[in-house]
Structures are given as structure tokens and as C-alpha cells.
Design a protein around this motif. Sequence first.
Motif, mmCIF file in Angstrom:
data_model
loop_
_atom_site.group_PDB
_atom_site.id
_atom_site.type_symbol
_atom_site.label_atom_id
_atom_site.label_comp_id
_atom_site.label_asym_id
_atom_site.label_seq_id
_atom_site.Cartn_x
_atom_site.Cartn_y
_atom_site.Cartn_z
ATOM 1 N N LEU A 9 0.821 -1.203 0.000
ATOM 2 C CA LEU A 9 0.000 0.000 0.000
ATOM 3 C C LEU A 9 0.862 1.263 0.000
ATOM 4 C CD1 LEU A 9 -2.966 0.801 0.014
ATOM 5 C CD2 LEU A 9 -2.854 0.892 2.503
ATOM 6 N N ILE A 10 1.936 1.262 0.762
ATOM 7 C CA ILE A 10 2.839 2.417 0.805
ATOM 8 C C ILE A 10 3.517 2.613 -0.547
ATOM 9 C CG2 ILE A 10 5.003 3.265 1.797
ATOM 10 C CD1 ILE A 10 4.040 2.029 4.473
ATOM 11 N N VAL A 11 4.008 1.523 -1.142
ATOM 12 C CA VAL A 11 4.651 1.617 -2.463
ATOM 13 C C VAL A 11 3.640 2.115 -3.491
ATOM 14 C CG1 VAL A 11 5.719 0.284 -4.332
ATOM 15 C CG2 VAL A 11 6.400 -0.126 -1.963
ATOM 16 N N PHE A 12 2.432 1.577 -3.467
ATOM 17 C CA PHE A 12 1.396 2.009 -4.401
ATOM 18 C C PHE A 12 1.069 3.489 -4.218
ATOM 19 C CE2 PHE A 12 -3.058 2.589 -5.641
ATOM 20 C CZ PHE A 12 -2.979 2.185 -6.965
ATOM 21 N N ALA A 13 0.971 3.942 -2.978
ATOM 22 C CA ALA A 13 0.662 5.352 -2.710
ATOM 23 C C ALA A 13 1.765 6.268 -3.217
ATOM 24 C CB ALA A 13 0.443 5.565 -1.208
ATOM 25 N N ILE A 14 3.008 5.892 -3.023
ATOM 26 C CA ILE A 14 4.134 6.711 -3.505
ATOM 27 C C ILE A 14 4.126 6.776 -5.026
ATOM 28 C CG2 ILE A 14 6.655 6.805 -3.668
ATOM 29 C CD1 ILE A 14 6.705 5.706 -0.768
ATOM 30 N N VAL A 15 3.896 5.633 -5.676
ATOM 31 C CA VAL A 15 3.837 5.611 -7.144
ATOM 32 C C VAL A 15 2.679 6.479 -7.631
ATOM 33 C CG1 VAL A 15 3.371 4.135 -9.145
ATOM 34 C CG2 VAL A 15 4.972 3.381 -7.377
ATOM 35 N N PHE A 16 1.535 6.389 -6.985
ATOM 36 C CA PHE A 16 0.377 7.189 -7.358
ATOM 37 C C PHE A 16 0.686 8.684 -7.246
ATOM 38 C CE2 PHE A 16 -3.632 9.324 -6.256
ATOM 39 C CZ PHE A 16 -4.379 8.998 -7.382
ATOM 40 N N ILE A 17 1.316 9.075 -6.155
ATOM 41 C CA ILE A 17 1.667 10.494 -5.960
ATOM 42 C C ILE A 17 2.667 10.954 -7.009
ATOM 43 C CG2 ILE A 17 2.857 12.081 -4.387
ATOM 44 C CD1 ILE A 17 1.500 10.463 -2.090
ATOM 45 N N LEU A 18 3.650 10.114 -7.325
ATOM 46 C CA LEU A 18 4.627 10.483 -8.353
ATOM 47 C C LEU A 18 3.978 10.616 -9.726
ATOM 48 C CD1 LEU A 18 7.720 8.325 -7.337
ATOM 49 C CD2 LEU A 18 7.506 10.813 -7.227
ATOM 50 N N LEU A 19 2.990 9.770 -10.017
ATOM 51 C CA LEU A 19 2.312 9.850 -11.310
ATOM 52 C C LEU A 19 1.341 11.026 -11.385
ATOM 53 C CD1 LEU A 19 1.679 6.097 -12.135
ATOM 54 C CD2 LEU A 19 3.362 7.628 -13.146
ATOM 55 N N THR A 35 0.642 9.824 -22.740
ATOM 56 C CA THR A 35 -0.520 9.028 -23.098
ATOM 57 C C THR A 35 -0.809 8.044 -21.959
ATOM 58 O OG1 THR A 35 0.810 7.312 -24.157
ATOM 59 C CG2 THR A 35 0.107 9.174 -25.556
ATOM 60 N N VAL A 36 -1.893 7.302 -22.100
ATOM 61 C CA VAL A 36 -2.219 6.284 -21.101
ATOM 62 C C VAL A 36 -1.093 5.254 -21.028
ATOM 63 C CG1 VAL A 36 -3.833 4.426 -20.530
ATOM 64 C CG2 VAL A 36 -4.695 6.613 -21.366
ATOM 65 N N PHE A 37 -0.535 4.911 -22.178
ATOM 66 C CA PHE A 37 0.573 3.950 -22.216
ATOM 67 C C PHE A 37 1.773 4.464 -21.423
ATOM 68 C CE2 PHE A 37 4.346 2.084 -24.278
ATOM 69 C CZ PHE A 37 4.088 0.744 -24.011
ATOM 70 N N ASP A 38 2.068 5.760 -21.529
ATOM 71 C CA ASP A 38 3.172 6.349 -20.770
ATOM 72 C C ASP A 38 2.946 6.203 -19.268
ATOM 73 O OD1 ASP A 38 4.535 7.208 -23.072
ATOM 74 O OD2 ASP A 38 3.349 9.052 -23.140
ATOM 75 N N PHE A 39 1.725 6.434 -18.828
ATOM 76 C CA PHE A 39 1.409 6.292 -17.411
ATOM 77 C C PHE A 39 1.521 4.835 -16.958
ATOM 78 C CE2 PHE A 39 -0.522 10.486 -17.960
ATOM 79 C CZ PHE A 39 -0.112 11.111 -16.795
ATOM 80 N N ILE A 40 1.094 3.913 -17.807
ATOM 81 C CA ILE A 40 1.190 2.494 -17.463
ATOM 82 C C ILE A 40 2.651 2.069 -17.344
ATOM 83 C CG2 ILE A 40 0.769 0.148 -18.325
ATOM 84 C CD1 ILE A 40 -1.876 1.259 -19.503
ATOM 85 N N VAL A 44 4.463 0.879 -13.900
ATOM 86 C CA VAL A 44 5.102 -0.435 -13.765
ATOM 87 C C VAL A 44 6.558 -0.273 -13.339
ATOM 88 C CG1 VAL A 44 5.870 -2.467 -15.058
ATOM 89 C CG2 VAL A 44 3.536 -1.625 -15.325
ATOM 90 N N LEU A 45 7.270 0.642 -13.975
ATOM 91 C CA LEU A 45 8.673 0.871 -13.608
ATOM 92 C C LEU A 45 8.813 1.314 -12.150
ATOM 93 C CD1 LEU A 45 10.185 2.705 -16.719
ATOM 94 C CD2 LEU A 45 10.876 0.511 -15.795
#
Length: 96
Positions: A9-19, A35-40, A44-45
Amino acid sequence: MLPKFKTLLIVFAIVFILLLIPLLAMQFTDEVHWTVFDFIVAGVLLFTTGLVIQFVLKKAKNTKHRILICVIILILLFLLWAELAVGIFGSAVAGN
């Protein structure tokens, strides 16, 4: 150590904030074109990098080794990100 679910959850939250950074930038300027592909791909990275760093922090006992391995992981992330963004090495990954 945190339970696995909290760590994810913490990793997901950090990735979400960065995106959110490029998403917000796209609202205010025409200089950012994702694009949506860029966000995907970015998600993932970043998520994979976060999980690998969490794994290293859990498994490596020596603080110097933790720091060294995490720095290497981040350097690899930045090199791959730069290659995908502008093709600095001219590899097939960047579409050259």
C-alpha cells in the motif's frame, strides 16, 4: 518490518503520488504530453522499483550494502527512464 499489505500500500501510494506530477503538469502546460501507455509504463517501472527496494531493505543486513544496492537500483531506473524518454543510448528499447 511492516506487514506485506501495508508495504504494498505504501509503495502504491508513492507511485500514485509520483504519477500525479505529470498528470497535473498536463493540465497547466502543453509541454507535457503523456498518453495512457506512458502512465502504465511509468507506473510499472516505479512500482517494480519500489518493490525491489523493499525486498533489498528486508533482506540485506549491512547498511552499507543496503545503500549501495538501492543506489544501483535507482541509477538503473533513471537510465532506463532516460532511454525510454529520449533514447540516449539509441537502443531498440527507445524505438530507434
